[in-house]
Structures are given as structure tokens and as C-alpha cells.
Design a protein around this motif. Structure first.
Motif, PDB file in Angstrom:
ATOM      1  N   GLU A  62      87.548  41.954  98.881  1.00 59.06           N
ATOM      2  CA  GLU A  62      87.106  42.866  97.834  1.00 59.06           C
ATOM      3  C   GLU A  62      87.488  44.283  98.231  1.00 59.06           C
ATOM      4  N   GLY A  96      86.148  51.065 100.224  1.00 60.67           N
ATOM      5  CA  GLY A  96      85.870  50.554  98.900  1.00 60.67           C
ATOM      6  C   GLY A  96      84.615  51.078  98.242  1.00 60.67           C
ATOM      7  N   ALA A  97      84.023  52.133  98.798  1.00 53.70           N
ATOM      8  CA  ALA A  97      82.796  52.692  98.225  1.00 53.70           C
ATOM      9  C   ALA A  97      82.901  54.221  98.208  1.00 53.70           C
ATOM     10  N   ARG A 108      89.113  42.546  93.432  1.00 50.08           N
ATOM     11  CA  ARG A 108      89.371  41.623  94.531  1.00 50.08           C
ATOM     12  C   ARG A 108      90.861  41.348  94.630  1.00 50.08           C
ATOM     13  N   ARG A 153      84.467  46.572  90.474  1.00 52.72           N
ATOM     14  CA  ARG A 153      84.823  45.718  91.613  1.00 52.72           C
ATOM     15  C   ARG A 153      86.222  45.164  91.388  1.00 52.72           C
ATOM     16  N   HIS A 209      80.553  50.802  88.193  1.00 54.44           N
ATOM     17  CA  HIS A 209      80.241  49.663  89.060  1.00 54.44           C
ATOM     18  C   HIS A 209      81.462  48.732  89.194  1.00 54.44           C
ATOM     19  N   LEU A 228      87.218  47.133  96.042  1.00 54.10           N
ATOM     20  CA  LEU A 228      86.250  48.083  95.492  1.00 54.10           C
ATOM     21  C   LEU A 228      84.906  47.386  95.393  1.00 54.10           C
ATOM     22  N   HIS A 229      83.874  48.043  95.918  1.00 56.36           N
ATOM     23  CA  HIS A 229      82.544  47.431  95.974  1.00 56.36           C
ATOM     24  C   HIS A 229      81.589  48.127  95.006  1.00 56.36           C
ATOM     25  N   GLY A 230      81.819  47.961  93.721  1.00 56.02           N
ATOM     26  CA  GLY A 230      80.913  48.557  92.746  1.00 56.02           C
ATOM     27  C   GLY A 230      81.055  50.063  92.635  1.00 56.02           C
ATOM     28  N   LEU A 244      89.713  44.047  86.933  1.00 61.11           N
ATOM     29  CA  LEU A 244      88.397  44.136  87.545  1.00 61.11           C
ATOM     30  C   LEU A 244      87.807  42.744  87.725  1.00 61.11           C
ATOM     31  N   SER A 245      87.089  42.566  88.817  1.00 62.78           N
ATOM     32  CA  SER A 245      86.302  41.340  88.978  1.00 62.78           C
ATOM     33  C   SER A 245      84.851  41.588  88.585  1.00 62.78           C
TER      34      SER A 245
END
Length: 236
Positions: free
Chosen positions: A16, A200-201, A11, A9, A7, A18-20, A54-55
Motif C-alpha cells: 500500500e 504514504g501518510a 495499492r 488509498r 482518505h 497511500l494510507h488514507g 484508488l483502492s
């Protein structure tokens, strides 16, 4: 051995990248992250290496959360990152670049004999393909447990590119590469794990042969006519 994103993420300022994202790269073995420029594939590699924070989410290596472990500590524990750019020291000769990772150059020069006549040349004067060979030749003797490579065969001839992927596939390591398209030598090859990343997914995960059987296979564009990356964010 396995390195994974859970998961994850990332930024870059307000954007953002990477989205999870969740993916796992087992080893020994070869995992390919596919995606056009701006898809997030390069960012995923950098997140595993620790060169971008990572965020949200986690980086897990052999069951341990290493999200807060700095990049130099991951390298000390056996992770090797070969970035797409600035992967060699341009002001040093080819020989001096190789000296930084190993006293003996047999492994590196057996892998890429094309470097032998270039040993006295400054790395910054090499062609793009020659610099990629040098960058990978530096990584091979390191005997890393995890090897992350962004576009390993960029600028190489088809024969050298095929040789490069054979070398990477033969390493006793968890090898993760980022590419825009699945290299011809890996198409349909058993045991090669593929993740396709878009915006990003992760939109596909499975073996290379499964990717080729999809009706939409091969739609990741490249070159003239390819759609540009969305927004002003980083390259990958």
C-alpha cells in the motif's frame, strides 16, 4: 477550483503506497507535495490524474467525485499531468512536440527561449533540463484548470528553475507539484500550501513559512546518505 484526495488509498500489488491520505489543493494557487523517493508524493499526483486507481477513498474535483473517471476524461475536462519521466516524445523534434498542443508557439517559447535554437532537434537528444523545459512548455499553452507536475525543475539551472516556479505560480489554475525539497524561491512565500508526505501518510500541512519555522524543517534528505525507499515499491 479545488482538487482533493479524501482518505485515499493506493495499492501496488501487496504494497500500500497511500494510507488514507487527505489533502486539498485550491486554485488558482500553488500546492507542493514534499517527500523523499518512495514517500507517496508521486502516487498522490497520479491518483489525482487518474493514472493509478484508488483502492479506497476518493478524488474530488470542484465538489464532484471523479474517482471512477478515466484519466483521458479528466484531461479532456482540463487536467494536465506532467510526469517526471517520459514527459516528451523522444522521436519527435522539439517543434513537433510543441505542435501537439498548440499551433502557435509564442507562449511556450516566451516561457523558455532556450528552446528556440533546439526546435529542429529530436527531443530524445536533449539534456534532462531541456526536456523538462519542453514538457512544461507543452503544458503552458493548454490553459488547463488543474496542472500536476512531478519535479518540474529537475536538471535545470537555478535561474531557469526560479523562472519555472514563477511561471507555475502565475498560472490561473490549481497547480500541484511534487518535490523532494521545498525550492528556494518558495521558502517563506505567502500563499504556497505545503503537504509533507512520509511513508504514504501526510505528516505536515500548512503554508511554506510554517514549514520553515518547524524545528525539524529540512530533514527530508536527498543525495548521498539519504535513506533508501522502504520496500521494492514504485518510486513515489
Amino acid at each position: 477550483m479545488t482538487i482533493s484526495l479524501r482518505h485515499a488509498r493506493v495499492r501496488y500489488g501487496p504494497l500500500e503506497a497511500l494510507h488514507g491520505v487527505t489533502l486539498a489543493a485550491p486554485g488558482p494557487g500553488l500546492t507542493v507535495l514534499l517527500g523523499r523517493n518512495g514517500s507517496g508524493r508521486t502516487t498522490a499526483l497520479r491518483a489525482m490524474a487518474g493514472t493509478v486507481p484508488l483502492s479506497g477513498g476518493a478524488v474530488v474535483w470542484d465538489g464532484a467525485d471523479v474517482s471512477r473517471m478515466p484519466a483521458h476524461e479528466r484531461a479532456r475536462r482540463g487536467l494536465c499531468l506532467v510526469p517526471e519521466r517520459q514527459a516528451v516524445f523522444g522521436s519527435l523534434t522539439v517543434r513537433e512536440n510543441l505542435d501537439l498542443t498548440a499551433r502557435e508557439h509564442d507562449v511556450a517559447l516566451d516561457a523558455y527561449p532556450q528552446l528556440v535554437p533546439l526546435l529542429g532537434r529530436r527531443a530524445g537528444t536533449l539534456s534532462g533540463g531541456e526536456q523538462r523545459m519542453l514538457a512544461l512548455a507543452r503544458a503552458l499553452p493548454a490553459r488547463a484548470r488543474v496542472v500536476l507536475v512531478d519535479e518540474p525543475a529537475q536538471g535545470m539551472s537555478p535561474a531557469v528553475a526560479a523562472r519555472t516556479y514563477a511561471l507555475l505560480a502565475g498560472l490561473d489554475a490549481c497547480v500541484v507539484v511534487a518535490e523532494q525539497r521545498l525550492p528556494p524561491g518558495l521558502q517563506g512565500r505567502p500563499g504556497v500550501l505545503v503537504y509533507e508526505v512520509r511513508r504514504g501518510a501526510v505528516v505536515f500541512s500548512g503554508e511554506a513559512a510554517e514549514l520553515e519555522r518547524r524545528p525539524e524543517a529540512g530533514r527530508t534528505p536527498r543525495g548521498p546518505g539519504a535513506a533508501p525507499p522502504r520496500g521494492p515499491g514504485p518510486r513515489g
